[in-house]
Design an enzyme around this catalytic site. Sequence first.
Site, short mmCIF file in Angstrom:
data_model
loop_
_atom_site.label_atom_id
_atom_site.label_comp_id
_atom_site.label_asym_id
_atom_site.label_seq_id
_atom_site.Cartn_x
_atom_site.Cartn_y
_atom_site.Cartn_z
N HIS A 189 0.83 -1.21 0.00
CA HIS A 189 0.00 0.00 0.00
C HIS A 189 0.87 1.26 0.00
O HIS A 189 0.80 2.08 0.91
CB HIS A 189 -0.93 -0.02 1.23
N ASP A 193 -3.09 7.29 -1.80
CA ASP A 193 -4.38 6.81 -2.33
C ASP A 193 -4.14 6.33 -3.76
O ASP A 193 -3.12 6.64 -4.37
CB ASP A 193 -5.43 7.92 -2.31
N GLY A 194 -5.08 5.56 -4.27
CA GLY A 194 -4.94 5.01 -5.62
C GLY A 194 -4.27 3.64 -5.62
O GLY A 194 -3.89 3.14 -6.69
N GLY A 199 -2.96 -1.51 -8.18
CA GLY A 199 -2.74 -2.95 -8.07
C GLY A 199 -3.43 -3.73 -9.17
O GLY A 199 -2.86 -4.66 -9.74
#
Length: 265
Positions: A189, A193-194, A199
């Site tokens: 992670h 964000d995103g 992935g």
Amino acid sequence: MLVIEGLQIIPKDLLEQYKTTVNEEALFTAFNQLEDAPLSTEEFSFYNSVASVYSSKIEGEAIELDSYIKHKRFHIEFQPDYTRKIDDLYIAYQFASENRPDKETFAEMHSLLARHIVSTNWLGKFRNQNMFVTTKDGRIEYVAASPFEVPSEMDKLYTDLEILLNTELTISETFFFASMIHLVFVKIHPWNDGNGRSGRLFEKWFLAQKLGNKAWFIQSEKYYYMQHATYYNNIRALGLEYPDLDYSKALSFLLMLPKSVTEKD
């Protein structure tokens, strides 16, 4: 038995069990039957639209495929907020189809897809704070790699990616490692964000590098959306905290990608 030396972060303990579970012939046949859609043109990819819409819907975006195709293919106008993030992701898929995945291009891909998700100074940059994935009611369901670990963990993933890109794999082995890349990435992670969008794109990017452009016609993002509770449960099954992840519990997640090809609507 496939022998790969030097993998640093992608586990391969489940590979032989995976290969006995996946019907290689059925996967090969179904994959080779994939074709581009009649709606596609030189300027418009129907399946990139499908991928962008459903990957965005997994993240809670209120977008419908029919509306997006009207917007993208037939230039029908909608409110910018309705299509903006999906347009960014579409451009990222297009970029991936024209470039080889590595440390630099992956950061550039995030800069494209997250243009309206994170602030400009965080595009393509790793987070510098702790990351907790929470449920809608605010409960912590996953604690990602610490920000101090992220650069080294991602370097390991990029090293493994390069090894796998240069290793001859069968189609089932290719699907196995594509799913593992997806899973290891979302567990690290690395972005603010995103991460989910990245992935799912990373997974397909690897497939296309190994199997050719036909891989972009796989509707994996739609399959994950239609099975989104199962998708998240399978990701969650590995454990709560990054240092304690148990990849021996990953088989159910790994089997979703070939099912997105072999199972018909």
